[in-house]
Every structure is written in structure tokens, then in C-alpha cells.
Design an enzyme around this catalytic site. Structure first.
Site, mmCIF file in Angstrom:
data_model
loop_
_atom_site.group_PDB
_atom_site.id
_atom_site.type_symbol
_atom_site.label_atom_id
_atom_site.label_comp_id
_atom_site.label_asym_id
_atom_site.label_seq_id
_atom_site.Cartn_x
_atom_site.Cartn_y
_atom_site.Cartn_z
ATOM 1 N N GLU A 493 11.380 -31.528 107.059
ATOM 2 C CA GLU A 493 10.614 -30.584 106.234
ATOM 3 C C GLU A 493 9.407 -31.343 105.702
ATOM 4 O O GLU A 493 9.405 -31.754 104.556
ATOM 5 C CB GLU A 493 11.440 -30.056 105.056
ATOM 6 C CG GLU A 493 12.742 -29.395 105.422
ATOM 7 C CD GLU A 493 13.632 -29.164 104.205
ATOM 8 O OE1 GLU A 493 13.098 -29.053 103.080
ATOM 9 O OE2 GLU A 493 14.855 -29.112 104.376
ATOM 10 N N ASN A 563 7.452 -28.261 109.623
ATOM 11 C CA ASN A 563 6.863 -27.890 108.348
ATOM 12 C C ASN A 563 7.653 -26.738 107.746
ATOM 13 O O ASN A 563 7.918 -25.751 108.420
ATOM 14 C CB ASN A 563 5.408 -27.469 108.621
ATOM 15 C CG ASN A 563 4.601 -27.252 107.373
ATOM 16 O OD1 ASN A 563 5.121 -27.174 106.273
ATOM 17 N ND2 ASN A 563 3.298 -27.131 107.552
ATOM 18 N N TRP A 566 8.054 -21.216 108.017
ATOM 19 C CA TRP A 566 7.172 -20.470 108.915
ATOM 20 C C TRP A 566 6.595 -19.249 108.216
ATOM 21 O O TRP A 566 5.392 -19.035 108.197
ATOM 22 C CB TRP A 566 7.955 -20.059 110.158
ATOM 23 C CG TRP A 566 7.357 -18.911 110.916
ATOM 24 C CD1 TRP A 566 7.931 -17.696 111.152
ATOM 25 C CD2 TRP A 566 6.067 -18.866 111.537
ATOM 26 N NE1 TRP A 566 7.086 -16.897 111.872
ATOM 27 C CE2 TRP A 566 5.926 -17.593 112.118
ATOM 28 C CE3 TRP A 566 5.018 -19.768 111.647
ATOM 29 C CZ2 TRP A 566 4.788 -17.198 112.818
ATOM 30 C CZ3 TRP A 566 3.873 -19.392 112.342
ATOM 31 C CH2 TRP A 566 3.761 -18.127 112.914
ATOM 32 N N GLU A 584 3.141 -20.426 107.021
ATOM 33 C CA GLU A 584 1.886 -20.386 107.779
ATOM 34 C C GLU A 584 1.465 -18.948 108.045
ATOM 35 O O GLU A 584 0.325 -18.680 108.388
ATOM 36 C CB GLU A 584 2.031 -21.135 109.096
ATOM 37 C CG GLU A 584 1.666 -22.608 109.047
ATOM 38 C CD GLU A 584 2.404 -23.393 107.981
ATOM 39 O OE1 GLU A 584 1.834 -24.376 107.477
ATOM 40 O OE2 GLU A 584 3.546 -23.065 107.617
#
Length: 999
Positions: A493, A563, A566, A584
Site C-alpha cells: 500500500e 497504491n 483504486w 485514482e
């Protein structure tokens, strides 16, 4: 002739059925989602067949009874309680005497199930699929069956047999959408049959398909199939096993047979067959090529049971700290996503096409892996990632810590069930055993489960962290760079910052200053109240920390990172809103600026393989605004122009970020051009000033299948505020009012505000755009949606729902029917995915000013060990002996307190100074550029007290201390030098990059 052939087949089938002692009925799998009824509350006697449910709400599964709460309420406040689900259905008369199974992909949390008033079983873990054998309870023909389920989604539900709460019933990450929230199927099979991959309740393992002996260039492999079979007839049977491989178009590629075996009444056996298969298309990133593998049981050379397994074939290897897919190294870049993968006012229970839409957007943004968090994902998402070509890490179930006793046994059982159920899905590349490190004994437990049920699937099993494990096959921390020369290490993460899509930057309405927001639990929360601009910039900085340690940069490398998250999530948050805004894309999958930043950097397996450029932001400001402009690009240098006037080349930093300071806004357009090393233009981007808002535009998000009247399907509609030329107005915040006419249910959209406007028919656009849902009913027809706003031309959209065939509660149309595989990226390239940029020089020994006996710990490929002196400046040195004389060019160090402290160092090679300066803080590793010097001994010496540079308290807003090296804290030590890992490099001869070697 054709009639005679059909008659002959029928006679053989009749003969075979006579041997089986049953009537003719082909094996069938039905969609069992239609015609359910729901009551919220604990209705007495609701399990009884004659219970009156006429007034209950009619629904189509999957359906969460508390779906209205999704994104309206904080995760901790989601509604809980008892809900009853009931379904009336009939089974074909011809199926009498055969096997009947119910398959549930999952519920939340626990359920007691009854058929025709009789209990048929329970399910309690709230995460995995389960099944029931109802052959002896079911009725056939005109007799009606009644299935009833009592579902309890209490946060504190405890397993009945052990009185123990499951570890993953957690209010941080596991959004609690209650009820039967996943697909349900009904299976009819003969009494000599291949089992289902449902270990819970049925204790069966089904079909297992895998490949080995790969020849990637030659497009061949050996395909293996194994089927667990049962004989529940009264006679022994002599069975032959046959396998057919059909390609994506349905063309038969190969048929092969296994052994013929005798199976006694009541016996269970596993049949196997294998064969070399040519002309294979291998599943790959962005290339979801799938096959139907049909496994058949034959009596007298005629099939009596056929099972079709959709799967794909790909080769994986995990070695030298790297991940190989089809003989090509791939560096992980993607997302850690909440397993619920939720949407506003729907929760997790979306139609299959929307799973493909969301997951396909990740591939469009050049992600190559999803790490589902904490809990096993549902089958619909797993199969979706197969189709879109996106690797995934499949979890079992946990919270944050290793556990013992009953809770560990629960985790093992969930991993077993999940592997059995999902082992034929090619997109699964990793099995994750825990969201924090687990003991070596527990890691071995999980590995044993993998080896028992999926020994040939080409999947690494590991856990988060596991940095010094001898058993785990991969690992990696959350926020920091880990490297290995052994097993792949990737960040689980790597960026958890939050930022709203509503806020572009400091200069755009509604003028939210970056970082402004309330404290979180008494801690500053600036990182969790970003705007889109700073969030995108931060993502570039974070990714570069991992990418600069990529394959090709040495013997020890990073395999990338994912990351979090989402899409916006109805789970644990730290910013001003009651949901997580780390995505994102937002909750309705509208792209944010960090989507485009990642898309630029990630277009390659390791190194970017295509040139891209993106200007962060828009170009609609007020007169007099001057601001920094940020460009993300893979180019060597970037030029900025405003109305064709050049502002020169940007300052390059963090690998991909170009900054242009203090650019004055002028109406017109802003453009950026990227150039390669020899000055050739290779990419570009332009943003133009958009006119004043003039009208609304409604567009249904494109889908590959019809909008069907099944009572579950959804249309996702986008609304935009546009100028007179039809261009989206990027700063518009207008409130839009909607009306719907026709056979449909309004589910609405979402925006920041009271209750996040969930289910409201009036809510604002953000950045000129928003989206909303329309749900079909079971009545087909035309739906008219109208949108209007003050001062803007209204918009109208017509949607048509198509008829959906259901008979007696059964449908032959499966939820994912007709959804295509995505093949846009093409098959795995045969070219190298990276270049070797420097050559490591092996360290053979070391001495030090103090604690020389542990000096080896500074180069032992173990980031949980270090060498440290005794705290005196005079002893703060270590000297390495190299395995050969070489020209030292770079030294990469992981120092204790790497994220918070800087160290003044002097470095010599054979007593000649090559560096005298200060390190910088990083997320793990810092590379020192040395004056090239040939030698065999490298000495690193602390020249003064280390100092604290980071302003961070070193504590997360949730109170958890952030990692900063080994467990010992050297922050207050003045003369302490601690090296966790040291790597020494020489430049490549003649300064040329060398091509990587795939094998």
C-alpha cells in the site's frame, strides 16, 4: 443421415442412463438470482413452506438489504440485523432422481438455510462460496420448492461451534452490506458426476486445470485436467475420462483422454488426463485470452457428464527478487483495493458488466495487478480480472495481526476454500496469507494448503512483510521500499493519501486550500485532505521511490508496489468526509488526475515502453492567477507553451515530474511537448480554455451487453455541464435536477455534501461532471431520463431494457454471459522488459569500528537486520572488501530512520575520497553518486551527528507508528551509524545499457 445419427446417439445415451439407473437430463447450471423476496427483521416461522411472504419486497440477487446505506453512512454506522430471503421455484420433472446442488458465491455474514421447511445447512464466515446438496429434499415437476435463508450481518457475529468472532469482521475495511450479496446458482448433475469446487459443506474439490512444460515462443504447453468424481448410483461404473480444449472462438483445439477406471457405488476418485497442446495463446497483462476446457465422463464411449471450466494458461516464475510472466519480467504497479469494491447506493452487488468496467479501467490506466485487501474477493471480480487481463493477489481473511487457536484455524479454512474455488482462474498470481507478517509455522501451514490443493498453478504464496522469512515466496511492507535478491518484494500500500475530485487546486472553485480539513483523532490530517493536483504530484514521487530500485538496477531489486485504493471506498477514512478518498477514480469511477499520472508512468512491464505526457489540471482560471504547472512525462525533457509562447523546459524531478514555476494564466491553450535525449518530439498534451456553461449532456456509459429487465441490471449514466461548443466545463459545480419515467428504479449518484446526496434526485456536478445509476425492473420497456439546471439547456436520454428469460425461478443466462475478453495490449512481448543500468560488486567481508562481528548484517539481504556501531563517532565506520577490484560509481544504502534522519558521510575507495556529503530521507533506499574510483576496499564513515529532517511525528493519524527502519530507534543517538543494507555498484562498461536476460 443426420436423423439416423441423432437416433443412434439417443439410444446410446438411453443405454448409459439405464446403467446409471436414472432418466435422461443433461447436466445444467442455472442462474438462480431471480424471483427472491426479502423481509428485514426476524420473521417467526419464515422457514416454513406455507409461510405467507406475499407482502415481502421482491428483489433479484445479488442484493444487500441495507444497500441504501452505501456511502451515505460511515462504515461503522452501516445497518445490521436479521433479514430473511425466500424463493419459490420449480425443477424440471425430468431431473427427478438426479443430483441437485445449490451454489452460493457468498453472503454477509452468516446464514441458516431451509428447503421446503427442512434445514439444509449453514454458512458463517461471510467471505467465501459454499454449497448444499439438496437432492433428497428437492421436489420436481409441478411441485413448488421454497428456499428460505435467515441472514445475520451483526458486526460481532460469532461462529456457533466455537463461539469465536471471525478476524475479518472489521469496521475498518470490510464494508458490511448484509444479506445474499453475491450470485447464486442451481446445478443438476447425474449420479455419476464431477463434483463442484465447494469445500464448505460439500467437502468437494471439483475440476483442476493447469499447464506446464511451457514453450512460450513456440506457443505450446502440456495441459493437465483432473476431476474429482463421485458414483452415487447403485452399481459399479467403468468410466473413461476425456478432455477437450476450445479456444476463445469456440474452435476445438485438442481432445485427449485419460485412464479408464472402475468406480464402486459411493466411491470418490480423481481422474486425470494430460497432453501437449500447440497453438496456444497465453494469458497475459491486458490480454485476457481464455479457453473452455471440457471434462467428460464417458460410459460406452459416450458422455454422461460434461463440465466446462473457463481458464487461461500462463507461465510464472518468482526468482532473483523478480516476477516473471511468460518468461518476461514484470514489475508490479496497480492498486490495493477493498474487496467489497463498492459503489454508491448499491454496495458490492453490481452486475458483472460493471465489474468488467471498473476493472477494465485499471488496465486502461496501465495497472497490472490488484491486491484485494484482507478478504477473499468474490468470484465475479476474480472472473472479471481473467477477462480484462489483470493480475491479482487473492487474500484469505484477516485483519492486521497474526492470531492463534480457533481464529487461525478459521483463516486456514478460508484459504483452503478460496484456493479450491478459485484455482482455475489465471489472473490469480499471488495468494496472500495475512495483512501483516505471520509466524514461520503459520506460513508453512498456508504453504501446505497451497501445495495440497493448487500445487501446479504457478502462484506464489506469502504475506505482507515477511522480510526475513525462509518459507514465504514473496513479501513487502506497506509504505516503504523493500528489495531482495531472492523472493519478490513489492509494496502492499505505497500511497494512502486522500484527495477529493471536487478540488482541482488552490486556484479553482470552491477554493479549498490544499490540506485544509479537520484533525483526525487529534492528529494533523493534511495528507488526507489533498486536492487532485497535489495528490497526483505525490503519487509521482511515491512511485519513483520503487521504480528507481527496479529490475536491472542491481542484484537486489524491488518488484514494485500497489497504491491504496483504486476507487473511493465506504471504509476506513482519515480525511474530512465519511468515506475514503484515496482513489485514482471516485466512487462512480470518474477519473481523477492521479489516474492519468499513473497511466503515464506505468505503460510498460518494467520500464515505460511508450512515451506519454499529461498536464495536471485544467486551463480555466481568473485573470491574474499565477501558478506552478506540473507535467508528468516519460520524456527526457519537456517544454511548456501558452498560446504557442514557449516558457522553456521544466525542472525534472522524481523520475517523471516536470515543474514550471509561476506560470500566468491567459485564455487560450497551454501545451507541453516531450523530447527524447536527442531532442526529437515524442509526446505532447494540450488543454484549452473552455467557454461558459451553456447546456447539460447525458451519456450512458458504454457497455458490451444489453440493458436487461432482470431487476438487477444497472445503467451508469454520465452528466456533464458543457459550453456552447460541447466541451466539458472543468470548474462547473451546478446542481442538476433529474426525473425518470418508465420501468426503472432511481439509484442516483453521489457528491460531497449532506448524506453525500445518496438517492437524491438533485445533486451537483463536481469539476463539470457526475454520474448516476438507473436500475432495471423485471418489466422491459423504454426509460426516459431528464436533467435540468438553472440557466442551462436541459438534456434527455432514452434507455431501453430488453426482456430477460426466467422460467419457474430458473434462468439459463448466467450473469457474465456474453462478456468479452479484452485483448487490446496483445500477447506478452518477446522483447526484454528492462535494461541493466549498473553492475553490482559483491561484498565478501567487512570490518567495522565497533560490533564487527555483525558487520555482515549490513549486506545479508535481510532488511530486518543491521550493523550498528556503539554510539561513538570515532567508531561510526565500516569497511567492505569487494570480491574483485572495480571502479566504484554508486553506493546504495538503507539506513536506520531512513524516512526521518539524514547522515553526513565520507566514503573512500582504497583510501581515496569519492564522496563527502549528506544523505537524504527516503522511503527506504538512498543512492550516493561517487567520483569514479577503482579499488577493492570501500569505507563508509559518519563525519558528524545525524539530524532529524522529517517534520512527521512518525505516527499515523490512527496512532500507529510508521516504519523507519529496524525496531531500534536511533533518533536521539548522536554518533550512531546503522546500515541495514549496503550495495556497491560500478558503471556499465563504456556507459552503455545492456539488454536484460529473460531466463
Amino acid at each position: 443421415m443426420k436423423k439416423h445419427s441423432c437416433l443412434l446417439f439417443l439410444l446410446i445415451l438411453l443405454a448409459n442412463c439405464a446403467l446409471l439407473g436414472q432418466k435422461i437430463f443433461p447436466r445444467a447450471k442455472y442462474n438462480f438470482n431471480s424471483d427472491w423476496k426479502v423481509f428485514v427483521g426476524d420473521a417467526k416461522e419464515a422457514s416454513a413452506t406455507n409461510f405467507d411472504d406475499a407482502q415481502w419486497k421482491k428483489v433479484t440477487l445479488p442484493y444487500a438489504w441495507n444497500e441504501d446505506d452505501a456511502f451515505k453512512k460511515d462504515i461503522a454506522d452501516l445497518s445490521t440485523g436479521i433479514a430473511w430471503y425466500r424463493k419459490h421455484f420449480k425443477l424440471p420433472a425430468a431431473a427427478k432422481g438426479q443430483k441437485v446442488f445449490l451454489e452460493f458465491e457468498g453472503i454477509r455474514q452468516a446464514g441458516e438455510f431451509y428447503l421446503n421447511g427442512k434445514p439444509i445447512g449453514i454458512s458463517e464466515n461471510g467471505a467465501m462460496a459454499f454449497g448444499f446438496d439438496v437432492s433428497d429434499v428437492a421436489k420436481f415437476g409441478d411441485e413448488e420448492n421454497v428456499l428460505a435463508a435467515r441472514i445475520d450481518n451483526d458486526w460481532n457475529y460469532k461462529e456457533k461451534a466455537t463461539n469465536t468472532k471471525f478476524q475479518w469482521e472489521d469496521k475498518n475495511f470490510n464494508a458490511n452490506y448484509g444479506g445474499i450479496t453475491k450470485n447464486v446458482y442451481l446445478h443438476i448433475a447425474p449420479k455419476l458426476y464431477q463434483t463442484l469446487p465447494l469445500y464448505s459443506n460439500l467437502k468437494t474439490t471439483g475440476v483442476y486445470v493447469y499447464a506446464d512444460n511451457f514453450n512460450i515462443k513456440g506457443k505450446s504447453a502440456t495441459v493437465h485436467a483432473e476431476s474429482e468424481i463421485k458414483n452415487e448410483t447403485a452399481q459399479p461404473q467403468q468410466v473413461r475420462y476425456e478432455v477437450s480444449v476450445l479456444d476463445l472462438t469456440g474452435k476445438l483445439l485438442k481432445t485427449f483422454t485419460g485412464e479408464t477406471t472402475n468406480i464402486a457405488p459411493g466411491e470418490t476418485k480423481t481422474l486425470k488426463a494430460s497432453s501437449a497442446v500447440n497453438n496456444l495463446n497465453f494469458w497475459s497483462w491486458g490480454y485476457g485470452y481464455l479457453y473452455d476446457v471440457q471434462t467428460s465422463l464417458l460410459l460406452n464411449n459416450q458422455p454422461v457428464d460434461i463440465v466446462s471450466t473457463k481458464t487461461g494458461f500462463r507461465k510464472t516464475e518468482f526468482k532473483a527478487g523478480m516476477i516473471y510472466l511468460n518468461d518476461r519480467v514484470i514489475m508490479v504497479h496497480g492498486y490495493a483495493q477493498r474487496t467489497t469494491n463498492e459503489w454508491p447506493a448499491i454496495g458490492a452487488s453490481v452486475p458483472a458488466w460493471l465489474s468488467d468496467y471498473s476493472n477494465g479501467l485499471m488496465v486502461e490506466g496501465n495497472a497490472n495487478l490488484v491486491r484485494w485487501m484482507h478478504i477473499t474477493p468474490w468470484k465475479q471480480d476474480i472472473e472479471s480480472l481473467d477477462r480484462v487481463g489483470l493480475m491479482q493477489s487473492m487474500q484469505a481473511g484477516d485483519a492486521e495481526h497474526d492470531v492463534e487457536g480457533t481464529r487461525w484455524e478459521q483463516r486456514k479454512a478460508l484459504m483452503r476454500d478460496a484456493i479450491v474455488y478459485n484455482r482455475n482462474n489465471p489472473s490469480i498470481v499471488f495468494y496472500e496469507s495475512g495483512n501483516e507478517s505471520i509466524s514461520e509455522a503459520h506460513m508453512q501451514d498456508m504453504k501446505n494448503i497451497r501445495d495440497q490443493y493448487d500445487p501446479h498453478g504457478g502462484r506464489a504464496i506469502g504475506s505482507r512483510e515477511m522480510l526475513d522469512s525462509k518459507i514465504a515466496e514473496y513479501g513487502g511492507e506497506m509504505l516503504y521500499t523493500n528489495k531482495s535478491a531472492h523472493i519478490p518484494m513489492w509494496a502492499m500500500e505505497y500511497s494512502r493519501d486522500e484527495g477529493s475530485r471536487k478540488y482541482w487546486d488552490d486556484y479553482t472553485p470552491p477554493y479549498h486550500k490544499d490540506g485544509d480539513g479537520p484533525q483526525h483523532k487529534g492528529q494533523p490530517a493534511k495528507e488526507y485532505n489533498r486536492n487532485m493536483e497535489s495528490h497526483a504530484v505525490e503519487n509521482v514521487k511515491r512511485w519513483f521511490e520503487f521504480w528507481r530500485e527496479r529490475p536491472g538496477t542491481g542484484k537486489r531489486v524491488s518488484s514494485g508496489g500497489v497504491n491504496i485504493v483504486w476507487s473511493e471506498s465506504n471504509t476506513h477514512h482519515r480525511g474530512a468526509e465519511n468515506y475514503r478518498r484515496s482513489g485514482e477514480v471516485d466512487a462512480l469511477r470518474i477519473k481523477k488526475q492521479n489516474f492519468f499520472a499513473n497511466q503515464v508512468m506505468w505503460d510498460g512491464w518494467v520500464n515505460p515502453e511508450k512515451q506519454h505526457l499529461h498536464i495536471i489540471g485544467h486551463w480555466n482560471y481568473e485573470a491574474g492567477v499565477k501558478k506552478d504547472v506540473f507535467v508528468v512525462s516519460t520524456a527526457d525533457k519537456v517544454e511548456l507553451k501558452v498560446n504557442n509562447q514557449s516558457y522553456g523546459y521544466g525542472t525534472k524531478s522524481d523520475g517523471f515530474l516536470f515543474t514550471f514555476k509561476n506560470i500566468e494564466w491567459k485564455p487560450g491553450d497551454i501545451s507541453a511537448i516531450g523530447y527524447d535525449a536527442v531532442g526529437k518530439p515524442v509526446c505532447g498534451d494540450t488543454i484549452a480554455t473552455v467557454g461558459a456553461p451553456a447546456a447539460l449532456r447525458l451519456t450512458a456509459i458504454k457497455r458490451p451487453t444489453d440493458f436487461v429487465a432482470d431487476g438487477h441490471d444497472l445503467a451508469l449514466v454520465e452528466v456533464e455541464v458543457v459550453d456552447a461548443k460541447g466541451q466539458r466545463c472543468p470548474t462547473a459545480l451546478n446542481t442538476i435536477h433529474y426525473s425518470v419515467d418508465g420501468p426503472a428504479e432511481w439509484r442516483g449518484g453521489m457528491a460531497m455534501g449532506t448524506d453525500n446526496y445518496i438517492l437524491a434526485k438533485s445533486f451537483p456536478v463536481e469539476g463539470g461532471v457526475n454520474r448516476f445509476f438507473i436500475r432495471s425492473t423485471t418489466q422491459p420497456g423504454t426509460v426516459i431520463v431528464k436533467a435540468n439546471a438553472d440557466g442551462l439547456k436541459e438534456a434527455t436520454l432514452s434507455l431501453t431494457t430488453k426482456p430477460y428469460s426466467v422460467e419457474n425461478g430458473l434462468s439459463k443466462i448466467l450473469p457474465s454471459a456474453e462478456l468479452p475478453s479484452r485483448l487490446e495490449r496483445g500477447s506478452t512481448p518477446s522483447t526484454p522488459s528492462y535494461f541493466v543500468t549498473r553492475t553490482p560488486i559483491n561484498i565478501v567481508s567487512a570490518t567495522a569500528g565497533a560490533h564487527a562481528d555483525s558487520a555482515f548484517a549490513s549486506y545479508d539481504d535481510n532488511e530486518l537486520s543491521d550493523w550498528v556501531n556503539d554510539g561513538k563517532l570515532s567508531t561510526a565506520w565500516i569497511e567492505y572488501t569487494l570480491d574483485r577490484e572495480a571502479t566504484v560509481k554508486e553506493i546504495t544504502l538503507k539506513l536506520n530512520n531512513f524516512r526521518s534522519r539524514i547522515y553526513p558521510l565520507r566514503i573512500t575507495v582504497d583510501d581515496k575520497e569519492v564522496f563527502n556529503g549528506t544523505t537524504q530521507t527516503t522511503l527506504g533506499y538512498y543512492t550516493i553518486q561517487c567520483k569514479p574510483q577503482k579499488g577493492k576496499k570501500v569505507k563508509i564513515q559518519l563525519t558528524g551527528a545525524a539530524s532529524t529532517k522529517s517534520n512527521s511525528s512518525g505516527v499515523e493519524v490512527n496512532g500507529k507508528k510508521l516504519d523507519d527502519g529496524v525496531t531500534r530507534d536511533d533518533a536521539k543517538a548522536k554518533g550512531t551509524l546503522s546500515i541495514i543494507e549496503a550495495e556497491i555498484y560500478e558503471a556499465i562498461e563504456n556507459g552503455k545499457k545492456t539488454v536484460s536476460v529473460s531466463k
